[in-house]
Design a protein around this motif. Structure first.
Motif, PDB file in Angstrom:
ATOM      1  N   LEU A 301      55.439  21.481  -5.128  1.00  0.00           N
ATOM      2  CA  LEU A 301      54.039  21.556  -5.558  1.00  0.00           C
ATOM      3  C   LEU A 301      53.685  22.981  -5.998  1.00  0.00           C
ATOM      4  CD1 LEU A 301      52.319  19.321  -2.836  1.00  0.00           C
ATOM      5  CD2 LEU A 301      52.627  18.792  -5.265  1.00  0.00           C
ATOM      6  N   HIS A 302      54.241  23.959  -5.327  1.00  0.00           N
ATOM      7  CA  HIS A 302      53.988  25.345  -5.729  1.00  0.00           C
ATOM      8  C   HIS A 302      54.728  25.690  -7.031  1.00  0.00           C
ATOM      9  CE1 HIS A 302      52.568  25.706  -1.568  1.00  0.00           C
ATOM     10  NE2 HIS A 302      51.943  26.824  -1.957  1.00  0.00           N
ATOM     11  N   SER A 303      55.908  25.128  -7.210  1.00  0.00           N
ATOM     12  CA  SER A 303      56.683  25.444  -8.414  1.00  0.00           C
ATOM     13  C   SER A 303      56.007  24.919  -9.675  1.00  0.00           C
ATOM     14  CB  SER A 303      58.090  24.851  -8.303  1.00  0.00           C
ATOM     15  OG  SER A 303      58.075  23.441  -8.445  1.00  0.00           O
ATOM     16  N   LEU A 304      55.231  23.849  -9.540  1.00  0.00           N
ATOM     17  CA  LEU A 304      54.563  23.277 -10.711  1.00  0.00           C
ATOM     18  C   LEU A 304      53.548  24.228 -11.327  1.00  0.00           C
ATOM     19  CD1 LEU A 304      53.994  19.572  -9.536  1.00  0.00           C
ATOM     20  CD2 LEU A 304      55.771  20.471 -11.065  1.00  0.00           C
ATOM     21  N   VAL A 305      53.027  25.148 -10.510  1.00  0.00           N
ATOM     22  CA  VAL A 305      52.070  26.138 -11.026  1.00  0.00           C
ATOM     23  C   VAL A 305      52.722  26.979 -12.120  1.00  0.00           C
ATOM     24  CG1 VAL A 305      50.684  28.164 -10.423  1.00  0.00           C
ATOM     25  CG2 VAL A 305      50.817  26.228  -8.853  1.00  0.00           C
ATOM     26  N   PHE A 306      54.030  27.217 -12.015  1.00  0.00           N
ATOM     27  CA  PHE A 306      54.728  28.080 -12.961  1.00  0.00           C
ATOM     28  C   PHE A 306      55.378  27.299 -14.108  1.00  0.00           C
ATOM     29  CE2 PHE A 306      54.921  29.963  -8.702  1.00  0.00           C
ATOM     30  CZ  PHE A 306      54.323  31.192  -8.946  1.00  0.00           C
ATOM     31  N   THR A 307      55.500  25.998 -13.950  1.00  0.00           N
ATOM     32  CA  THR A 307      56.243  25.215 -14.950  1.00  0.00           C
ATOM     33  C   THR A 307      55.382  24.203 -15.706  1.00  0.00           C
ATOM     34  OG1 THR A 307      56.910  23.638 -13.218  1.00  0.00           O
ATOM     35  CG2 THR A 307      58.411  25.456 -13.702  1.00  0.00           C
ATOM     36  N   VAL A 308      54.210  23.865 -15.149  1.00  0.00           N
ATOM     37  CA  VAL A 308      53.336  22.873 -15.784  1.00  0.00           C
ATOM     38  C   VAL A 308      52.008  23.528 -16.134  1.00  0.00           C
ATOM     39  CG1 VAL A 308      52.136  20.666 -15.505  1.00  0.00           C
ATOM     40  CG2 VAL A 308      54.420  20.986 -14.513  1.00  0.00           C
ATOM     41  N   HIS A 309      51.525  23.311 -17.347  1.00  0.00           N
ATOM     42  CA  HIS A 309      50.250  23.873 -17.796  1.00  0.00           C
ATOM     43  C   HIS A 309      49.170  22.799 -17.667  1.00  0.00           C
ATOM     44  CE1 HIS A 309      52.246  27.457 -19.314  1.00  0.00           C
ATOM     45  NE2 HIS A 309      53.144  26.668 -19.892  1.00  0.00           N
ATOM     46  N   PHE A 310      48.346  22.942 -16.618  1.00  0.00           N
ATOM     47  CA  PHE A 310      47.263  21.998 -16.404  1.00  0.00           C
ATOM     48  C   PHE A 310      46.074  22.380 -17.278  1.00  0.00           C
ATOM     49  CE2 PHE A 310      49.677  22.024 -12.433  1.00  0.00           C
ATOM     50  CZ  PHE A 310      49.890  20.664 -12.248  1.00  0.00           C
TER      51      PHE A 310
END
Length: 357
Positions: A301-310
């Motif tokens: 869940l933390h890694s998505l902050v760096f890999t997914v653009h919300f």
């Protein structure tokens, strides 16, 4: 006459907390690897030895010249090769009347005499440590004490290996002799002292590692080592534009590796701990729940902050949700720290624990 010695000693004590902090993790790792646990008495001795080394180095090097481009000393040679020259110095400078014992106390205020005394005392703790802690024989202690003294003298006469334009201390064969004598005196003192202190070779006789609790400090070192390695591999895959890089690395590193390696990752191997399940061998289900919950779910869940653009507001809501989760995890960790019987969530859900091995 004591001021030249008190100045470097005070600096050693002031900077010791910083050195102690920098050496804490290496000290712990060595203790964990060699003995399986951290013995407080052994750790106390190591820190005491560190403090001694700092005092010795500061006494040898300080005070330093004001500039790297220092002036040469007003001497014909930087090398003093005449043994026992200090006797002549004492006889030449002393105000002692040898026929009057009441004047002998004056030696304690005279430079030449005090220099000899401090040169002897400088290496006494070194000899004591070698004999008591390392159980060194007399020949080893003799060679090591001479080697330490030679290192000091070379450091001085080379101007700290060329850092200064000219040496600011002399190479003195008498210093070599007195330092080495101090090391041997330390060896003799340690032989007497070991009869009044715990014997080093018996510290671990009654220790049952299977009953030892894995501390959170030990867990933290393993976690830090694992995360540094994980981030390094993850960063490489991100550069290569591998999709789902974090999840690939975390599954392989935290699930496949410990399952195939008796519950160990690189970090846990460093501090000599492993994951243990309900049975003799760790089950895939146990490692899936334990490390999957911690690294794949929470870490993912933390890694998505760096890999997914919300988009827009969703990004802020996602960060707020992570903040809430991290706050809960922090509180949960504090409660576990305060209550040793309380298990971490991922351990409780997977019925696993960390053991020494």
């Amino acid at each position: 006459m004591l001021e030249p010695y008190l100045f470097p000693i005070s600096y050693a004590f002031m900077t010791f907390p910083i050195a102690a902090l920098l050496c804490a993790i290496p000290f712990l790792v060595v203790q964990y690897r060699k003995y399986g646990y951290f013995n407080k008495f052994r750790g106390f001795l190591l820190y005491l030895f560190l403090l001694y080394l700092m005092n010795a180095v500061y006494l040898v090097l300080l005070p330093l010249p004001a500039s790297r481009h220092n002036d040469p000393l007003p001497v014909s040679s930087y090398m003093q090769w005449v043994p026992f020259e200090f006797v002549q110095d004492i006889m030449r400078e002393t105000k002692v009347v040898w026929s009057e014992p009441s004047t002998y106390i004056r030696l304690l205020k005279e430079r030449a005499f005090l220099q000899v005394v401090f040169n002897v005392l400088l290496v006494v703790p070194f000899g004591m440590f070698l004999r008591y802690y390392a159980r060194a024989k007399w020949l080893t202690c003799l060679i090591a004490s001479f080697g330490l003294s030679l290192l000091f003298e070379i450091t001085q006469v080379t101007g700290i290996y060329g850092f200064y334009d000219y040496p600011y201390r002399l190479f003195d064969v008498d210093d070599l002799m007195m330092n080495t004598l101090g090391g041997m005196i330390g060896l003799v003192l340690a032989d007497w002292l070991k009869n009044h202190l715990p014997r080093m070779e018996r510290l671990d006789e009654d220790v049952d590692l299977s009953t030892k609790r894995v501390s959170y400090t030990r867990r933290g070192i393993a976690f830090a080592a694992d995360m540094m390695l994980l981030l390094l591999i993850w960063g490489g895959l991100v550069i290569l534009r591998v999709p789902g890089a974090y999840f690939i690395v975390s599954i392989l590193y935290f699930i496949v590796l410990p399952y195939m390696n008796e519950g160990r990752t690189v970090g846990s191997w460093i501090v000599r701990i492993r994951i243990s399940g309900e049975g003799e061998h760790l089950k895939l289900k146990e490692i899936l729940i334990r490390n999957g919950l911690l690294y794949v779910v929470v870490g993912g869940l933390h890694s998505l902050v760096f890999t997914v653009h919300f988009p827009g507001l969703l990004h802020g809501m996602y960060l707020f949700g992570l903040l809430i989760m991290d706050g809960w995890v922090f509180i949960h960790l504090v409660l576990c720290l305060l209550n040793r019987d309380r298990k971490l969530l991922h351990e409780y859900k997977s019925n696993t624990k960390l053991v020494i091995g």
